[in-house]
Design a protein around this motif. Structure first.
Motif, mmCIF file in Angstrom:
data_model
loop_
_atom_site.group_PDB
_atom_site.id
_atom_site.type_symbol
_atom_site.label_atom_id
_atom_site.label_comp_id
_atom_site.label_asym_id
_atom_site.label_seq_id
_atom_site.Cartn_x
_atom_site.Cartn_y
_atom_site.Cartn_z
ATOM 1 N N GLY A 1 5.034 -8.638 7.032
ATOM 2 C CA GLY A 1 5.993 -7.646 6.558
ATOM 3 C C GLY A 1 5.687 -6.255 7.073
ATOM 4 N N ALA A 2 4.397 -5.904 7.136
ATOM 5 C CA ALA A 2 4.001 -4.599 7.670
ATOM 6 C C ALA A 2 4.406 -4.466 9.134
ATOM 7 C CB ALA A 2 2.494 -4.406 7.520
ATOM 8 N N ARG A 3 4.263 -5.534 9.882
ATOM 9 C CA ARG A 3 4.672 -5.515 11.293
ATOM 10 C C ARG A 3 6.182 -5.333 11.421
ATOM 11 N NH1 ARG A 3 0.581 -10.329 12.950
ATOM 12 N NH2 ARG A 3 -1.200 -8.981 13.404
ATOM 13 N N MET A 4 6.943 -5.964 10.524
ATOM 14 C CA MET A 4 8.396 -5.822 10.562
ATOM 15 C C MET A 4 8.815 -4.403 10.202
ATOM 16 S SD MET A 4 9.461 -9.430 8.912
ATOM 17 C CE MET A 4 10.724 -10.177 9.906
ATOM 18 N N LEU A 5 8.144 -3.811 9.218
ATOM 19 C CA LEU A 5 8.439 -2.420 8.868
ATOM 20 C C LEU A 5 8.175 -1.504 10.058
ATOM 21 C CD1 LEU A 5 6.989 -2.080 5.258
ATOM 22 C CD2 LEU A 5 9.378 -1.815 5.930
ATOM 23 N N LYS A 6 7.038 -1.701 10.713
ATOM 24 C CA LYS A 6 6.702 -0.854 11.854
ATOM 25 C C LYS A 6 7.721 -1.025 12.978
ATOM 26 C CE LYS A 6 3.259 0.537 15.116
ATOM 27 N NZ LYS A 6 1.969 0.367 15.691
ATOM 28 N N ALA A 7 8.107 -2.275 13.258
ATOM 29 C CA ALA A 7 9.079 -2.538 14.326
ATOM 30 C C ALA A 7 10.419 -1.865 14.039
ATOM 31 C CB ALA A 7 9.265 -4.044 14.497
ATOM 32 N N ALA A 8 10.754 -1.718 12.764
ATOM 33 C CA ALA A 8 12.015 -1.080 12.376
ATOM 34 C C ALA A 8 11.880 0.439 12.281
ATOM 35 C CB ALA A 8 12.491 -1.643 11.038
ATOM 36 N N GLY A 9 10.688 0.963 12.541
ATOM 37 C CA GLY A 9 10.467 2.404 12.472
ATOM 38 C C GLY A 9 9.994 2.881 11.115
ATOM 39 N N GLY A 10 9.765 1.951 10.182
ATOM 40 C CA GLY A 10 9.299 2.306 8.839
ATOM 41 C C GLY A 10 7.800 2.536 8.800
ATOM 42 N N LEU A 11 7.281 2.714 7.621
ATOM 43 C CA LEU A 11 5.870 3.040 7.430
ATOM 44 C C LEU A 11 5.250 2.058 6.451
ATOM 45 C CD1 LEU A 11 3.562 5.133 7.901
ATOM 46 C CD2 LEU A 11 4.434 6.323 5.892
ATOM 47 N N SER A 12 4.023 1.654 6.730
ATOM 48 C CA SER A 12 3.303 0.747 5.848
ATOM 49 C C SER A 12 1.923 1.335 5.575
ATOM 50 C CB SER A 12 3.185 -0.624 6.520
ATOM 51 O OG SER A 12 2.497 -1.518 5.699
ATOM 52 N N LEU A 13 1.621 1.553 4.308
ATOM 53 C CA LEU A 13 0.323 2.084 3.902
ATOM 54 C C LEU A 13 -0.450 0.989 3.184
ATOM 55 C CD1 LEU A 13 1.563 5.447 2.363
ATOM 56 C CD2 LEU A 13 0.632 5.092 4.651
ATOM 57 N N HIS A 14 -1.723 0.841 3.541
ATOM 58 C CA HIS A 14 -2.546 -0.226 2.958
ATOM 59 C C HIS A 14 -3.893 0.304 2.529
ATOM 60 C CE1 HIS A 14 -0.179 -3.806 4.322
ATOM 61 N NE2 HIS A 14 0.400 -2.824 4.951
ATOM 62 N N ARG A 15 -4.349 -0.151 1.390
ATOM 63 C CA ARG A 15 -5.706 0.140 0.936
ATOM 64 C C ARG A 15 -6.646 -0.691 1.799
ATOM 65 N NH1 ARG A 15 -9.480 -2.313 -2.141
ATOM 66 N NH2 ARG A 15 -10.883 -0.958 -3.275
ATOM 67 N N ILE A 16 -7.698 -0.068 2.286
ATOM 68 C CA ILE A 16 -8.677 -0.751 3.120
ATOM 69 C C ILE A 16 -9.884 -1.082 2.263
ATOM 70 C CG2 ILE A 16 -10.125 -0.592 5.170
ATOM 71 C CD1 ILE A 16 -7.065 -0.668 5.682
ATOM 72 N N GLY A 17 -10.336 -2.316 2.326
ATOM 73 C CA GLY A 17 -11.503 -2.719 1.554
ATOM 74 C C GLY A 17 -11.191 -3.937 0.720
ATOM 75 N N THR A 18 -12.060 -4.223 -0.221
ATOM 76 C CA THR A 18 -11.864 -5.411 -1.035
ATOM 77 C C THR A 18 -11.445 -5.036 -2.434
ATOM 78 O OG1 THR A 18 -14.165 -5.443 -1.682
ATOM 79 C CG2 THR A 18 -13.564 -6.737 0.259
ATOM 80 N N ALA A 19 -10.773 -5.942 -3.072
ATOM 81 C CA ALA A 19 -10.349 -5.767 -4.457
ATOM 82 C C ALA A 19 -10.982 -6.887 -5.273
ATOM 83 C CB ALA A 19 -8.828 -5.831 -4.562
ATOM 84 N N PRO A 20 -11.587 -6.590 -6.402
ATOM 85 C CA PRO A 20 -12.265 -7.619 -7.184
ATOM 86 C C PRO A 20 -11.386 -8.804 -7.562
ATOM 87 C CG PRO A 20 -12.663 -5.442 -8.101
ATOM 88 C CD PRO A 20 -11.650 -5.293 -7.008
ATOM 89 N N SER A 21 -10.094 -8.566 -7.794
ATOM 90 C CA SER A 21 -9.234 -9.658 -8.250
ATOM 91 C C SER A 21 -8.794 -10.586 -7.133
ATOM 92 C CB SER A 21 -8.005 -9.087 -8.951
ATOM 93 O OG SER A 21 -7.258 -8.314 -8.042
ATOM 94 N N SER A 22 -8.797 -10.128 -5.886
ATOM 95 C CA SER A 22 -8.254 -10.969 -4.832
ATOM 96 C C SER A 22 -9.193 -11.172 -3.658
ATOM 97 C CB SER A 22 -6.951 -10.368 -4.323
ATOM 98 O OG SER A 22 -7.205 -9.125 -3.725
ATOM 99 N N GLY A 23 -10.218 -10.361 -3.542
ATOM 100 C CA GLY A 23 -11.176 -10.560 -2.466
ATOM 101 C C GLY A 23 -10.944 -9.726 -1.233
ATOM 102 N N ALA A 24 -9.722 -9.346 -0.918
ATOM 103 C CA ALA A 24 -9.509 -8.578 0.313
ATOM 104 C C ALA A 24 -8.110 -8.014 0.379
ATOM 105 C CB ALA A 24 -9.734 -9.473 1.523
ATOM 106 N N CYS A 25 -7.983 -7.018 1.214
ATOM 107 C CA CYS A 25 -6.653 -6.506 1.550
ATOM 108 C C CYS A 25 -6.310 -7.103 2.905
ATOM 109 C CB CYS A 25 -6.653 -4.987 1.600
ATOM 110 S SG CYS A 25 -5.001 -4.337 1.844
ATOM 111 N N PRO A 26 -5.213 -7.804 3.036
ATOM 112 C CA PRO A 26 -4.924 -8.602 4.215
ATOM 113 C C PRO A 26 -4.767 -7.829 5.505
ATOM 114 C CG PRO A 26 -2.986 -8.408 2.855
ATOM 115 C CD PRO A 26 -4.130 -7.822 2.077
ATOM 116 N N ALA A 27 -4.290 -6.625 5.466
ATOM 117 C CA ALA A 27 -3.951 -5.916 6.695
ATOM 118 C C ALA A 27 -5.060 -5.001 7.186
ATOM 119 C CB ALA A 27 -2.669 -5.121 6.481
#
Length: 110
Positions: free
Chosen positions: A74-100
């Motif tokens: 989805g982040a790639r699709m937003l970028k291709a359309a000229g949109g913006l994608s912001l992501h937290r970098i690092g790990t989250a205790p509940s899920s283990g990781a941020c995918p992007a």
């Protein structure tokens, strides 16, 4: 459900949120229940894809946590359309990781 300024909606845990354009030019939320390519349900990818299609460069996607690769497509699709994608970098205790976190297609935040 019609998208309205100033409203915050919470997505259900058993469906993807997507956006569709209505005949009057406004937008509405539609729920989808099929699996996303990431295998996640719910997944943010279908929502980001519909945002990219409807709003293009005016679309912003923000991911604070995630599961596996959910959000990356989805982040790639937003970028291709000229949109913006912001992501937290690092790990989250509940899920283990941020995918992007390793993707060059997103702008990292903290």
């Amino acid at each position: 459900m019609r998208v309205r300024p100033g409203e915050i909606l919470v997505a259900p845990g058993d469906a993807h949120v997507t956006f569709v354009r209505l005949t009057d030019g406004s937008a509405a939320i539609r729920l989808k229940h099929e699996r996303a390519r990431s295998g996640c349900l719910p997944s943010v990818d279908p929502m980001f894809a519909s945002m990219a299609e409807l709003w293009g460069e005016r679309a912003w996607g923000i991911v604070l946590t995630g599961m596996g690769r959910d959000g990356l497509e989805g982040a790639r699709m937003l970028k291709a359309a000229g949109g913006l994608s912001l992501h937290r970098i690092g790990t989250a205790p509940s899920s283990g990781a941020c995918p992007a976190r390793s993707s060059p297609t997103v702008w990292p935040i903290w």
